[in-house]
Design an enzyme around this catalytic site. Structure first.
Site, PDB file in Angstrom:
ATOM      1  N   GLU A  12       0.825  -1.200   0.000  1.00  0.00           N
ATOM      2  CA  GLU A  12       0.000   0.000   0.000  1.00  0.00           C
ATOM      3  C   GLU A  12       0.866   1.259   0.000  1.00  0.00           C
ATOM      4  OE1 GLU A  12      -2.225  -3.007   2.680  1.00  0.00           O
ATOM      5  OE2 GLU A  12      -0.179  -2.607   2.004  1.00  0.00           O
ATOM      6  N   ALA A  53      15.414 -42.660  -9.838  1.00  0.00           N
ATOM      7  CA  ALA A  53      16.820 -42.912 -10.153  1.00  0.00           C
ATOM      8  C   ALA A  53      16.964 -44.370 -10.558  1.00  0.00           C
ATOM      9  CB  ALA A  53      17.715 -42.607  -8.950  1.00  0.00           C
ATOM     10  N   GLU A  91      12.462 -31.194  -1.850  1.00  0.00           N
ATOM     11  CA  GLU A  91      13.004 -31.825  -3.054  1.00  0.00           C
ATOM     12  C   GLU A  91      13.777 -33.075  -2.685  1.00  0.00           C
ATOM     13  OE1 GLU A  91      14.419 -29.619  -6.508  1.00  0.00           O
ATOM     14  OE2 GLU A  91      14.369 -27.811  -5.274  1.00  0.00           O
TER      15      GLU A  91
END
Length: 374
Positions: A54, A169, A304
């Site tokens: 603001e 993997a 992750e």
């Protein structure tokens, strides 16, 4: 409220998103000051949380059109204007003193120092207040801030990249790269919009990651790196440890029994220790860790890590959002699964998520899922 209100609010929300990952523990707020279709000023919360949206929008409006132009205008703010004195006066007072006639805001701010007081200040000053417009969209943008204030923990996104058969993997641990460059670029943008990245000790050892932000020109926005490592197995020669003193902050969440010599060595390297209690199974209490991160001001965490920490977060019902990148490849049963054991004996107990959207990202597919409880 009309189509013009919706257009200005959509702009305010887009501006708010620019602050994600840069303003914690503050909310990411956007503000548009307009007179009809004419935009007088725009602003969003600046890095570090100050100045507020603001204040930025009011300053821009005064510089461009003069103070008198603001009188009678409408302020579109993506969250209730603050009502407490900090390093700056309350934004609710600033808007009222500037002479705006109307404030449109989707949501109340659950912060105990605000929580309706900002709206009340405006109403007492004769400003018309309207709420509810695009409230769901506003809540999504500030999901982290709202979660910290109402649940005492950050909003958690679990990001995974897997093959068609759910492998992350090969059996030998090779995972670079399952997805293509476009998907990795999107993941780096997600990193830049997070306050912290979380991985487990296994991922830290196997991948030796940096957990930085690359390729977007946003390197300065790299989030705090958090490793859940109960016994501090992270090697001082790892890339994380070697970059702890001059890279993004590195926090190591460890158990009470972590060796003191490892604590000293990693502290001397620049890492910050975060002692965390253990759960009944002798593992780091992941819920306690999330609470500790909230106490330190974090609002948005992206995990992750590998299958073990992902399953721990799911089992503890701490995952608010899953962003799943699927590559058009298959590895087979000998590959490493995307999730560890969840100890489920009934399908009814499986964590459930609702699909929000699916998007093609390069040669891969990104699907975004929301927890049914979020």
């Amino acid at each position: 409220m009309n189509a013009l209100d919706q257009r200005h609010m959509a702009t305010a929300l887009a501006l708010a998103a620019r602050g994600l990952g840069r303003v914690a523990p503050n909310p990411a707020v956007g503000c548009v000051i307009a007179r009809g279709a004419q935009v007088l000023g725009r602003g969003w919360t600046q890095p570090g949380g100050r100045p507020h949206a603001e204040a930025v929008a009011l300053t821009q409006a005064r510089q461009r059109f003069g103070a008198e132009a603001i009188r009678g205008a409408t302020a579109y703010v993506s969250l209730e204007p603050c009502a407490h004195h900090g390093r700056t006066p309350p934004c609710a007072n600033a808007l009222a003193e500037a002479g705006v006639a109307r404030v449109v805001a989707p949501l109340a701010d659950p912060d105990a120092r605000v929580n309706g007081r900002g709206f009340e200040i405006l109403r007492q000053a004769g400003v018309e207040v309207e709420t509810g417009l695009m409230a769901a969209e506003a809540a999504r943008i500030n999901a982290g801030f709202l979660s910290r204030k109402t649940r005492g923990r950050p909003h958690l996104t679990l990001k995974m990249a897997a093959t068609l058969d759910g492998r992350i993997a090969t059996a030998t641990g090779e995972s670079r790269w399952i997805t293509g460059p476009e998907a990795r670029r999107r993941a780096h943008l997600m990193r830049a919009q997070s306050d912290a990245l979380l991985i487990g000790a296994g991922t830290a050892r196997a991948d030796d990651p940096m957990l930085d932000v690359r390729g977007l020109g946003l390197e300065h926005t790299a989030p705090i790196r958090v490793v859940a490592d109960s016994m501090l197995s992270l090697e001082p020669t790892s890339r994380l440890a070697l970059s702890a003193s001059d890279g993004p902050p590195l926090w190591l969440a460890h158990g009470p029994g972590a060796p003191m010599d490892r604590r000293r060595t990693l502290q001397e390297a620049g890492a910050e220790m975060l002692e965390t209690p253990l759960d009944v199974d002798g593992r780091l209490d992941i819920a306690a860790l999330m609470g500790a991160l909230a106490e330190r001001g974090l609002t948005r965490v992206m995990c992750e890590g590998g299958g073990r920490i992902a399953s721990a977060l799911l089992h503890a019902e701490l995952v608010d959002e899953i962003v799943w990148f699927t590559a058009g490849a298959a590895i087979g049963a000998e590959g490493l699964p995307s999730l560890g054991a969840l100890a489920l004996n009934q399908l009814a107990n499986a964590p459930r998520f609702s699909l929000e959207r699916v998007e093609t990202v390069g040669a891969d597919v990104m699907s975004v899922w929301r927890a049914n409880s979020s």
